[in-house]
Design an enzyme around this catalytic site. Sequence first.
Site, PDB file in Angstrom:
ATOM      1  N   SER A 216      43.230  85.234  14.174  1.00 20.73           N
ATOM      2  CA  SER A 216      42.506  84.161  13.672  1.00 20.73           C
ATOM      3  C   SER A 216      41.641  83.843  14.906  1.00 20.73           C
ATOM      4  CB  SER A 216      43.483  83.071  13.157  1.00 20.73           C
ATOM      5  OG  SER A 216      42.828  81.844  12.769  1.00 20.73           O
TER       6      SER A 216
ATOM      7  N   LYS B  63      37.607  82.191   9.315  1.00 22.46           N
ATOM      8  CA  LYS B  63      39.030  82.210   9.678  1.00 22.46           C
ATOM      9  C   LYS B  63      39.956  81.347   8.903  1.00 22.46           C
ATOM     10  CE  LYS B  63      38.283  85.284  13.233  1.00 22.46           C
ATOM     11  NZ  LYS B  63      38.768  86.753  13.315  1.00 22.46           N
TER      12      LYS B  63
HETATM   13  C1  HXC Z   1      21.141  84.332  13.134  1.00 22.99           C
HETATM   14  C2  HXC Z   1      22.050  86.524  12.376  1.00 22.99           C
HETATM   15  C3  HXC Z   1      22.231  86.861  13.954  1.00 22.99           C
HETATM   16  C4  HXC Z   1      22.323  85.848  14.842  1.00 22.99           C
HETATM   17  C5  HXC Z   1      22.703  88.574  12.665  1.00 22.99           C
HETATM   18  N1  HXC Z   1      22.260  87.832  11.828  1.00 22.99           N
HETATM   19  N2  HXC Z   1      22.881  88.183  13.978  1.00 22.99           N
HETATM   20  N3  HXC Z   1      21.567  85.568  11.960  1.00 22.99           N
HETATM   21  N4  HXC Z   1      21.833  84.678  14.164  1.00 22.99           N
HETATM   22  N5  HXC Z   1      22.249  86.065  15.960  1.00 22.99           N
HETATM   23  C6  HXC Z   1      22.007  87.990  10.337  1.00 22.99           C
HETATM   24  C7  HXC Z   1      21.114  89.207  10.155  1.00 22.99           C
HETATM   25  O1  HXC Z   1      19.794  88.624  10.455  1.00 22.99           O
HETATM   26  C8  HXC Z   1      21.127  89.395   8.605  1.00 22.99           C
HETATM   27  O2  HXC Z   1      20.918  88.398   7.854  1.00 22.99           O
HETATM   28  C9  HXC Z   1      22.864  89.328   8.534  1.00 22.99           C
HETATM   29  O3  HXC Z   1      23.219  88.487   9.707  1.00 22.99           O
HETATM   30  C10 HXC Z   1      23.769  90.494   8.723  1.00 22.99           C
HETATM   31  O4  HXC Z   1      23.276  91.152   9.964  1.00 22.99           O
HETATM   32  P1  HXC Z   1      23.328  92.730  10.376  1.00 22.99           P
HETATM   33  O5  HXC Z   1      22.955  92.959  11.689  1.00 22.99           O
HETATM   34  O6  HXC Z   1      22.752  93.458   8.887  1.00 22.99           O
HETATM   35  O7  HXC Z   1      24.776  92.842   9.934  1.00 22.99           O
HETATM   36  P2  HXC Z   1      25.871  94.113  10.462  1.00 22.99           P
HETATM   37  O8  HXC Z   1      24.986  95.398  11.240  1.00 22.99           O
HETATM   38  O9  HXC Z   1      26.864  94.242   9.477  1.00 22.99           O
HETATM   39  O10 HXC Z   1      26.686  93.397  11.946  1.00 22.99           O
HETATM   40  C11 HXC Z   1      27.510  92.339  11.705  1.00 22.99           C
HETATM   41  C12 HXC Z   1      27.331  91.128  12.613  1.00 22.99           C
HETATM   42  C13 HXC Z   1      27.401  91.927  14.239  1.00 22.99           C
HETATM   43  C14 HXC Z   1      28.505  90.125  12.657  1.00 22.99           C
HETATM   44  C15 HXC Z   1      26.002  90.359  12.433  1.00 22.99           C
HETATM   45  O11 HXC Z   1      26.933  90.673  15.307  1.00 22.99           O
HETATM   46  C16 HXC Z   1      28.240  92.387  14.446  1.00 22.99           C
HETATM   47  O12 HXC Z   1      28.621  93.678  14.192  1.00 22.99           O
HETATM   48  N6  HXC Z   1      29.620  91.663  15.412  1.00 22.99           N
HETATM   49  C17 HXC Z   1      30.694  92.580  15.639  1.00 22.99           C
HETATM   50  C18 HXC Z   1      31.167  92.134  17.208  1.00 22.99           C
HETATM   51  C19 HXC Z   1      31.523  90.863  17.281  1.00 22.99           C
HETATM   52  O13 HXC Z   1      30.726  89.979  16.702  1.00 22.99           O
HETATM   53  N7  HXC Z   1      32.258  90.639  18.179  1.00 22.99           N
HETATM   54  C20 HXC Z   1      32.708  89.166  18.571  1.00 22.99           C
HETATM   55  C21 HXC Z   1      33.798  88.801  17.594  1.00 22.99           C
HETATM   56  S1  HXC Z   1      34.445  87.181  18.301  1.00 22.99           S
HETATM   57  P3  HXC Z   1      19.574  88.543   6.918  1.00 22.99           P
HETATM   58  O14 HXC Z   1      19.397  87.657   5.999  1.00 22.99           O
HETATM   59  O15 HXC Z   1      18.320  89.053   7.789  1.00 22.99           O
HETATM   60  O16 HXC Z   1      19.862  89.914   5.968  1.00 22.99           O
HETATM   61  C22 HXC Z   1      34.756  86.287  17.006  1.00 22.99           C
HETATM   62  C23 HXC Z   1      35.355  84.806  17.393  1.00 22.99           C
HETATM   63  C24 HXC Z   1      35.234  84.543  18.837  1.00 22.99           C
HETATM   64  O17 HXC Z   1      34.863  86.719  16.081  1.00 22.99           O
HETATM   65  C25 HXC Z   1      35.819  83.106  19.143  1.00 22.99           C
HETATM   66  C26 HXC Z   1      35.767  82.624  20.562  1.00 22.99           C
HETATM   67  C27 HXC Z   1      36.359  81.478  21.026  1.00 22.99           C
HETATM   68  P1  NAP Z   2      35.224  92.688  19.937  1.00 19.69           P
HETATM   69  O1  NAP Z   2      35.565  93.428  21.083  1.00 19.69           O
HETATM   70  O2  NAP Z   2      33.756  92.780  19.260  1.00 19.69           O
HETATM   71  O3  NAP Z   2      36.310  93.319  18.837  1.00 19.69           O
HETATM   72  C1  NAP Z   2      35.783  93.075  17.227  1.00 19.69           C
HETATM   73  C2  NAP Z   2      36.447  94.717  17.131  1.00 19.69           C
HETATM   74  O4  NAP Z   2      36.329  94.798  15.533  1.00 19.69           O
HETATM   75  C3  NAP Z   2      35.625  95.789  17.628  1.00 19.69           C
HETATM   76  O5  NAP Z   2      36.707  96.894  17.770  1.00 19.69           O
HETATM   77  C4  NAP Z   2      34.824  96.247  16.480  1.00 19.69           C
HETATM   78  O6  NAP Z   2      34.307  97.560  16.645  1.00 19.69           O
HETATM   79  C5  NAP Z   2      35.665  95.697  15.134  1.00 19.69           C
HETATM   80  N1  NAP Z   2      34.702  95.533  14.110  1.00 19.69           N
HETATM   81  C6  NAP Z   2      33.884  94.537  13.952  1.00 19.69           C
HETATM   82  N2  NAP Z   2      33.146  94.622  12.822  1.00 19.69           N
HETATM   83  C7  NAP Z   2      33.732  95.662  12.098  1.00 19.69           C
HETATM   84  C8  NAP Z   2      33.706  96.058  10.858  1.00 19.69           C
HETATM   85  N3  NAP Z   2      32.882  95.570   9.826  1.00 19.69           N
HETATM   86  N4  NAP Z   2      34.577  97.019  10.350  1.00 19.69           N
HETATM   87  C9  NAP Z   2      35.640  97.820  11.264  1.00 19.69           C
HETATM   88  N5  NAP Z   2      35.538  97.160  12.420  1.00 19.69           N
HETATM   89  C10 NAP Z   2      34.943  96.286  12.917  1.00 19.69           C
HETATM   90  O7  NAP Z   2      35.694  91.084  20.092  1.00 19.69           O
HETATM   91  P2  NAP Z   2      36.714  90.127  20.605  1.00 19.69           P
HETATM   92  O8  NAP Z   2      35.922  89.064  21.163  1.00 19.69           O
HETATM   93  O9  NAP Z   2      37.733  90.847  21.427  1.00 19.69           O
HETATM   94  O10 NAP Z   2      37.367  89.459  19.334  1.00 19.69           O
HETATM   95  C11 NAP Z   2      38.392  90.273  18.620  1.00 19.69           C
HETATM   96  C12 NAP Z   2      39.330  89.574  17.524  1.00 19.69           C
HETATM   97  O11 NAP Z   2      39.578  88.292  18.421  1.00 19.69           O
HETATM   98  C13 NAP Z   2      38.304  89.002  16.473  1.00 19.69           C
HETATM   99  O12 NAP Z   2      39.071  88.850  15.130  1.00 19.69           O
HETATM  100  C14 NAP Z   2      37.919  87.383  16.793  1.00 19.69           C
HETATM  101  O13 NAP Z   2      37.418  86.786  15.892  1.00 19.69           O
HETATM  102  C15 NAP Z   2      39.187  87.346  17.463  1.00 19.69           C
HETATM  103  N6  NAP Z   2      38.962  85.922  18.706  1.00 19.69           N
HETATM  104  C16 NAP Z   2      38.243  86.215  19.897  1.00 19.69           C
HETATM  105  C17 NAP Z   2      38.281  85.282  20.659  1.00 19.69           C
HETATM  106  C18 NAP Z   2      37.556  85.610  22.153  1.00 19.69           C
HETATM  107  O14 NAP Z   2      37.913  84.590  23.072  1.00 19.69           O
HETATM  108  N7  NAP Z   2      37.003  86.625  22.421  1.00 19.69           N
HETATM  109  C19 NAP Z   2      38.765  83.910  20.587  1.00 19.69           C
HETATM  110  C20 NAP Z   2      39.359  83.834  19.165  1.00 19.69           C
HETATM  111  C21 NAP Z   2      39.502  84.754  18.390  1.00 19.69           C
HETATM  112  P3  NAP Z   2      33.134  98.225  16.220  1.00 19.69           P
HETATM  113  O15 NAP Z   2      31.851  97.582  16.709  1.00 19.69           O
HETATM  114  O16 NAP Z   2      33.300  99.527  16.479  1.00 19.69           O
HETATM  115  O17 NAP Z   2      33.105  97.964  14.702  1.00 19.69           O
END
Ligand code: HXC
Ligand code: NAP
Length: 268
Positions: free
Chosen positions: A143, A161
């Site tokens: 989460s 979340k």
């Molecule tokens: C506004 C955005 C955007 C941005 C994407 N979109 N990025 N909108 N600001 N920065 C919009 C796109 O325009 C699109 O809408 C829709 O989101 C889907 O985008 P896609 O690129 O087609 O999606 P996809 O390829 O499925 O990628 C999913 C994603 C991407 C979430 C957008 O960022 C991703 O793959 N993230 C995975 C890695 C990640 O985020 N890791 C961090 C996790 S940390 P439209 O309308 O144009 O179709 C976390 C918590 C952290 O979860 C907490 C820290 C304290």
């Molecule tokens: P991260 O490295 O981007 O981790 C996300 C992982 O999920 C990657 O392995 C990514 O790999 C995979 N993933 C993303 N979208 C996916 C999809 N649609 N299907 C399958 N796999 C997918 O980011 P992180 O910051 O370490 O975050 C990890 C977890 O911790 C997340 O649940 C996040 O919400 C949580 N969290 C992070 C923080 C922080 O400080 N970073 C704080 C609180 C909570 P691929 O790109 O290969 O898919």
Amino acid sequence: MSATFDFTDKQVFIFGGTSGINLGIARCFASAGARVAVASRSQDKVDAAVAELEQLGAQADGYSLDVRDTDAVEAALAAQAEKAGALDVLVSGAAGNFPALAHKMSPNAFKSVVDIDLLGSFHVLRAAFPHLKKPGASVINISAPQAFIAMPLQSHVCAAKAGVDMLTRTLALEWGALGIRVNSIAPGPIDDTEGMARLAPNEAAREACRKTVPMQRFGAASEIGEAAMFLSSDAAAYVSGVVLPVDGGWAVAGAGSAALAASLMPNM
Ligand code: HXC
Ligand code: NAP
């Protein structure tokens, strides 16, 4: 890595286990003797993670899939069960995040995060159910503090979340009698992660964030791994349905009051 926990002969499956926090969790279980499977979209990340876990001495397997694809999730879990039997530990940690104001976000942007974080977790837990060890399995959802602390630019993550944590609580209720425990970990700001890079993209933002943590430091992915091992160990045999913050006190204080405390106690 911890020498406290022993997961020899145990099997762990980590969705989103190929980078950041979840890979940190995978490293911990691998170092503690477990067989570890990881899954995420990028085949390159899957291959690199498997190679790294094997270097730690673990038996490791990898699957390239998107958690939004229920068939792919089901197929990976079935294939892993065929190879290695029932799962002792399941971690659901795939997630997406980007900073965006709610009124400027497209519906599809909001949906994409809910689809990955919340629906994806449901797909993973639902598909894993037949393969979980009964009794004895530990299920952990990753989460975030956003589940219970409202944050600007994070409406999509906050909503998703919060839903993940209610899934944790509901399934703890539904699966408790089968001897399956279900918990969430809510990590605070963890260093060297994609999440932090996206939310605090420069040194000034990092420093401002660090000051809001009562312990005045970022966490490490290994510290989330330690918590995951604790929750999956006999030491937590009666712990189910909880959301465990591992965050240096961030959630207790809330970002605002921690910053206030720091300003009122500058020389502490
Ligand atoms: C506004 C955005 C955007 C941005 C994407 N979109 N990025 N909108 N600001 N920065 C919009 C796109 O325009 C699109 O809408 C829709 O989101 C889907 O985008 P896609 O690129 O087609 O999606 P996809 O390829 O499925 O990628 C999913 C994603 C991407 C979430 C957008 O960022 C991703 O793959 N993230 C995975 C890695 C990640 O985020 N890791 C961090 C996790 S940390 P439209 O309308 O144009 O179709 C976390 C918590 C952290 O979860 C907490 C820290 C304290
Ligand atoms: P991260 O490295 O981007 O981790 C996300 C992982 O999920 C990657 O392995 C990514 O790999 C995979 N993933 C993303 N979208 C996916 C999809 N649609 N299907 C399958 N796999 C997918 O980011 P992180 O910051 O370490 O975050 C990890 C977890 O911790 C997340 O649940 C996040 O919400 C949580 N969290 C992070 C923080 C922080 O400080 N970073 C704080 C609180 C909570 P691929 O790109 O290969 O898919």
